[in-house]
Design a protein around this motif. Structure first.
Motif, PDB file in Angstrom:
ATOM      1  N   LEU A  82       0.823  -1.208   0.000  1.00  0.00           N
ATOM      2  CA  LEU A  82       0.000   0.000   0.000  1.00  0.00           C
ATOM      3  C   LEU A  82       0.858   1.259   0.000  1.00  0.00           C
ATOM      4  O   LEU A  82       0.483   2.266  -0.613  1.00  0.00           O
ATOM      5  N   VAL A  83       2.007   1.235   0.668  1.00  0.00           N
ATOM      6  CA  VAL A  83       2.931   2.369   0.591  1.00  0.00           C
ATOM      7  C   VAL A  83       3.372   2.556  -0.853  1.00  0.00           C
ATOM      8  O   VAL A  83       3.393   3.677  -1.377  1.00  0.00           O
ATOM      9  N   LEU A  84       3.698   1.453  -1.526  1.00  0.00           N
ATOM     10  CA  LEU A  84       4.079   1.513  -2.934  1.00  0.00           C
ATOM     11  C   LEU A  84       2.949   2.079  -3.780  1.00  0.00           C
ATOM     12  O   LEU A  84       3.173   2.961  -4.622  1.00  0.00           O
ATOM     13  N   ALA A  85       1.726   1.598  -3.569  1.00  0.00           N
ATOM     14  CA  ALA A  85       0.580   2.101  -4.331  1.00  0.00           C
ATOM     15  C   ALA A  85       0.406   3.602  -4.102  1.00  0.00           C
ATOM     16  O   ALA A  85       0.173   4.361  -5.055  1.00  0.00           O
ATOM     17  N   GLY A  86       0.529   4.039  -2.862  1.00  0.00           N
ATOM     18  CA  GLY A  86       0.411   5.464  -2.561  1.00  0.00           C
ATOM     19  C   GLY A  86       1.485   6.283  -3.264  1.00  0.00           C
ATOM     20  O   GLY A  86       1.203   7.341  -3.834  1.00  0.00           O
ATOM     21  N   LEU A  87       2.722   5.787  -3.240  1.00  0.00           N
ATOM     22  CA  LEU A  87       3.812   6.498  -3.916  1.00  0.00           C
ATOM     23  C   LEU A  87       3.598   6.561  -5.422  1.00  0.00           C
ATOM     24  O   LEU A  87       3.866   7.589  -6.048  1.00  0.00           O
ATOM     25  N   LEU A  88       3.118   5.462  -6.005  1.00  0.00           N
ATOM     26  CA  LEU A  88       2.865   5.459  -7.450  1.00  0.00           C
ATOM     27  C   LEU A  88       1.785   6.471  -7.823  1.00  0.00           C
ATOM     28  O   LEU A  88       1.913   7.189  -8.817  1.00  0.00           O
ATOM     29  N   VAL A  89       0.728   6.527  -7.032  1.00  0.00           N
ATOM     30  CA  VAL A  89      -0.345   7.490  -7.299  1.00  0.00           C
ATOM     31  C   VAL A  89       0.191   8.914  -7.149  1.00  0.00           C
ATOM     32  O   VAL A  89      -0.024   9.776  -8.013  1.00  0.00           O
ATOM     33  N   LEU A  90       0.894   9.177  -6.058  1.00  0.00           N
ATOM     34  CA  LEU A  90       1.428  10.520  -5.817  1.00  0.00           C
ATOM     35  C   LEU A  90       2.465  10.929  -6.864  1.00  0.00           C
ATOM     36  O   LEU A  90       2.501  12.084  -7.293  1.00  0.00           O
ATOM     37  N   ALA A  91       3.303   9.998  -7.289  1.00  0.00           N
ATOM     38  CA  ALA A  91       4.343  10.306  -8.273  1.00  0.00           C
ATOM     39  C   ALA A  91       3.757  10.680  -9.630  1.00  0.00           C
ATOM     40  O   ALA A  91       4.423  11.367 -10.415  1.00  0.00           O
ATOM     41  N   SER A  92       2.525  10.271  -9.898  1.00  0.00           N
ATOM     42  CA  SER A  92       1.905  10.643 -11.173  1.00  0.00           C
ATOM     43  C   SER A  92       1.682  12.150 -11.263  1.00  0.00           C
ATOM     44  O   SER A  92       1.651  12.708 -12.357  1.00  0.00           O
ATOM     45  N   GLU A  93       1.534  12.829 -10.152  1.00  0.00           N
ATOM     46  CA  GLU A  93       1.351  14.281 -10.132  1.00  0.00           C
ATOM     47  C   GLU A  93       2.534  15.023  -9.520  1.00  0.00           C
ATOM     48  O   GLU A  93       2.676  16.221  -9.718  1.00  0.00           O
ATOM     49  N   LEU A 108       8.708  12.573  -6.258  1.00  0.00           N
ATOM     50  CA  LEU A 108       8.561  11.360  -5.444  1.00  0.00           C
ATOM     51  C   LEU A 108       8.993  10.098  -6.177  1.00  0.00           C
ATOM     52  O   LEU A 108       9.106   9.036  -5.562  1.00  0.00           O
ATOM     53  N   GLU A 109       9.241  10.195  -7.475  1.00  0.00           N
ATOM     54  CA  GLU A 109       9.602   9.009  -8.268  1.00  0.00           C
ATOM     55  C   GLU A 109      10.877   8.332  -7.772  1.00  0.00           C
ATOM     56  O   GLU A 109      11.020   7.126  -7.893  1.00  0.00           O
ATOM     57  N   ARG A 110      11.769   9.093  -7.173  1.00  0.00           N
ATOM     58  CA  ARG A 110      13.030   8.495  -6.707  1.00  0.00           C
ATOM     59  C   ARG A 110      12.816   7.510  -5.560  1.00  0.00           C
ATOM     60  O   ARG A 110      13.679   6.695  -5.280  1.00  0.00           O
ATOM     61  N   TYR A 111      11.667   7.592  -4.892  1.00  0.00           N
ATOM     62  CA  TYR A 111      11.368   6.670  -3.787  1.00  0.00           C
ATOM     63  C   TYR A 111      10.650   5.401  -4.255  1.00  0.00           C
ATOM     64  O   TYR A 111      10.558   4.443  -3.503  1.00  0.00           O
ATOM     65  N   VAL A 112      10.148   5.415  -5.485  1.00  0.00           N
ATOM     66  CA  VAL A 112       9.322   4.301  -5.963  1.00  0.00           C
ATOM     67  C   VAL A 112      10.121   3.006  -6.096  1.00  0.00           C
ATOM     68  O   VAL A 112       9.705   1.962  -5.592  1.00  0.00           O
ATOM     69  N   ASP A 113      11.274   3.046  -6.770  1.00  0.00           N
ATOM     70  CA  ASP A 113      12.029   1.807  -7.013  1.00  0.00           C
ATOM     71  C   ASP A 113      12.501   1.119  -5.733  1.00  0.00           C
ATOM     72  O   ASP A 113      12.335  -0.097  -5.598  1.00  0.00           O
ATOM     73  N   PRO A 114      13.082   1.849  -4.769  1.00  0.00           N
ATOM     74  CA  PRO A 114      13.490   1.153  -3.536  1.00  0.00           C
ATOM     75  C   PRO A 114      12.298   0.539  -2.788  1.00  0.00           C
ATOM     76  O   PRO A 114      12.402  -0.579  -2.273  1.00  0.00           O
ATOM     77  N   VAL A 115      11.176   1.253  -2.747  1.00  0.00           N
ATOM     78  CA  VAL A 115       9.994   0.711  -2.062  1.00  0.00           C
ATOM     79  C   VAL A 115       9.433  -0.464  -2.859  1.00  0.00           C
ATOM     80  O   VAL A 115       9.016  -1.464  -2.281  1.00  0.00           O
ATOM     81  N   ARG A 116       9.445  -0.370  -4.190  1.00  0.00           N
ATOM     82  CA  ARG A 116       8.960  -1.475  -5.030  1.00  0.00           C
ATOM     83  C   ARG A 116       9.781  -2.737  -4.775  1.00  0.00           C
ATOM     84  O   ARG A 116       9.218  -3.827  -4.603  1.00  0.00           O
ATOM     85  N   ASP A 117      11.103  -2.592  -4.711  1.00  0.00           N
ATOM     86  CA  ASP A 117      11.965  -3.755  -4.469  1.00  0.00           C
ATOM     87  C   ASP A 117      11.638  -4.410  -3.124  1.00  0.00           C
ATOM     88  O   ASP A 117      11.500  -5.629  -3.029  1.00  0.00           O
ATOM     89  N   ARG A 118      11.498  -3.591  -2.100  1.00  0.00           N
ATOM     90  CA  ARG A 118      11.195  -4.132  -0.758  1.00  0.00           C
ATOM     91  C   ARG A 118       9.787  -4.711  -0.703  1.00  0.00           C
ATOM     92  O   ARG A 118       9.557  -5.735  -0.058  1.00  0.00           O
ATOM     93  N   ALA A 119       8.825  -4.065  -1.377  1.00  0.00           N
ATOM     94  CA  ALA A 119       7.445  -4.557  -1.366  1.00  0.00           C
ATOM     95  C   ALA A 119       7.342  -5.904  -2.079  1.00  0.00           C
ATOM     96  O   ALA A 119       6.643  -6.814  -1.613  1.00  0.00           O
ATOM     97  N   MET A 120       8.028  -6.050  -3.206  1.00  0.00           N
ATOM     98  CA  MET A 120       7.976  -7.315  -3.935  1.00  0.00           C
ATOM     99  C   MET A 120       8.655  -8.425  -3.138  1.00  0.00           C
ATOM    100  O   MET A 120       8.187  -9.557  -3.113  1.00  0.00           O
ATOM    101  N   LYS A 121       9.737  -8.085  -2.439  1.00  0.00           N
ATOM    102  CA  LYS A 121      10.398  -9.076  -1.576  1.00  0.00           C
ATOM    103  C   LYS A 121       9.465  -9.479  -0.437  1.00  0.00           C
ATOM    104  O   LYS A 121       9.342 -10.667  -0.105  1.00  0.00           O
ATOM    105  N   ALA A 122       8.772  -8.503   0.160  1.00  0.00           N
ATOM    106  CA  ALA A 122       7.825  -8.803   1.238  1.00  0.00           C
ATOM    107  C   ALA A 122       6.663  -9.636   0.716  1.00  0.00           C
ATOM    108  O   ALA A 122       6.187 -10.552   1.406  1.00  0.00           O
ATOM    109  N   ALA A 123       6.199  -9.353  -0.499  1.00  0.00           N
ATOM    110  CA  ALA A 123       5.113 -10.139  -1.095  1.00  0.00           C
ATOM    111  C   ALA A 123       5.555 -11.588  -1.293  1.00  0.00           C
ATOM    112  O   ALA A 123       4.802 -12.522  -1.006  1.00  0.00           O
ATOM    113  N   GLU A 124       6.781 -11.774  -1.764  1.00  0.00           N
ATOM    114  CA  GLU A 124       7.313 -13.125  -1.929  1.00  0.00           C
ATOM    115  C   GLU A 124       7.447 -13.835  -0.586  1.00  0.00           C
ATOM    116  O   GLU A 124       7.096 -15.009  -0.458  1.00  0.00           O
TER     117      GLU A 124
END
Length: 134
Positions: free
Chosen positions: A36-47, A51-67
């Motif tokens: 959800l943090v990733l989803a929030g960052l993706l939505v916010l980064a669209s405008e 904030l885009e610089r925070y998306v990739d590190p959070v995406r990597d950690r979120a995908m690892k947590a999902a796994e």
């Protein structure tokens, strides 16, 4: 700049902010906080491109947590149990008037939390079990 632009910007700010706040809360509560943090960052980064610089590190950690959340049958069972418990608690809070903060406003948020947890668990399972093509 038309009238629709500020309205869209506010809507993105509210939606992204809400996803981000709920995600941060779920980092300590049962639930898919990083997703959800990733989803929030993706939505916010669209405008707000800064904030885009925070998306990739959070995406990597979120995908690892999902796994990790579907890495073993015990973890899957625990997550399913937590989701079902949230749904059951929501129904109880919606029906029983003697509980603190009883009513369907509290109950529906618990039910929704349980459904989101289960939906993201299914998504995580399907994502990690997908055959890789090489």
């Amino acid at each position: 700049m038309g009238v629709g632009r500020p309205v869209k910007r506010v809507a993105v700010l509210v939606a992204g902010g809400l996803l981000l706040v709920v995600g941060v809360a779920l980092l300590v509560l049962p639930g898919p906080g990083l997703l959800l943090v990733l989803a929030g960052l993706l939505v916010l980064a669209s405008e707000f491109p800064a904030l885009e610089r925070y998306v990739d590190p959070v995406r990597d950690r979120a995908m690892k947590a999902a796994e990790d959340s579907v890495a073993s049958p015990l973890r899957i069972a625990g997550s399913v149990a937590a989701g079902l418990l949230l749904i059951a608690a929501g129904v109880v809070w919606g029906v029983v008037d003697s509980l603190p903060m009883s009513g369907w406003s509290t109950g529906s948020s618990l039910v929704l939390s349980g459904l989101v947890l289960l939906a993201l668990l299914v998504w995580s399972y399907r994502r990690t079990r997908r055959p890789t093509s090489r």
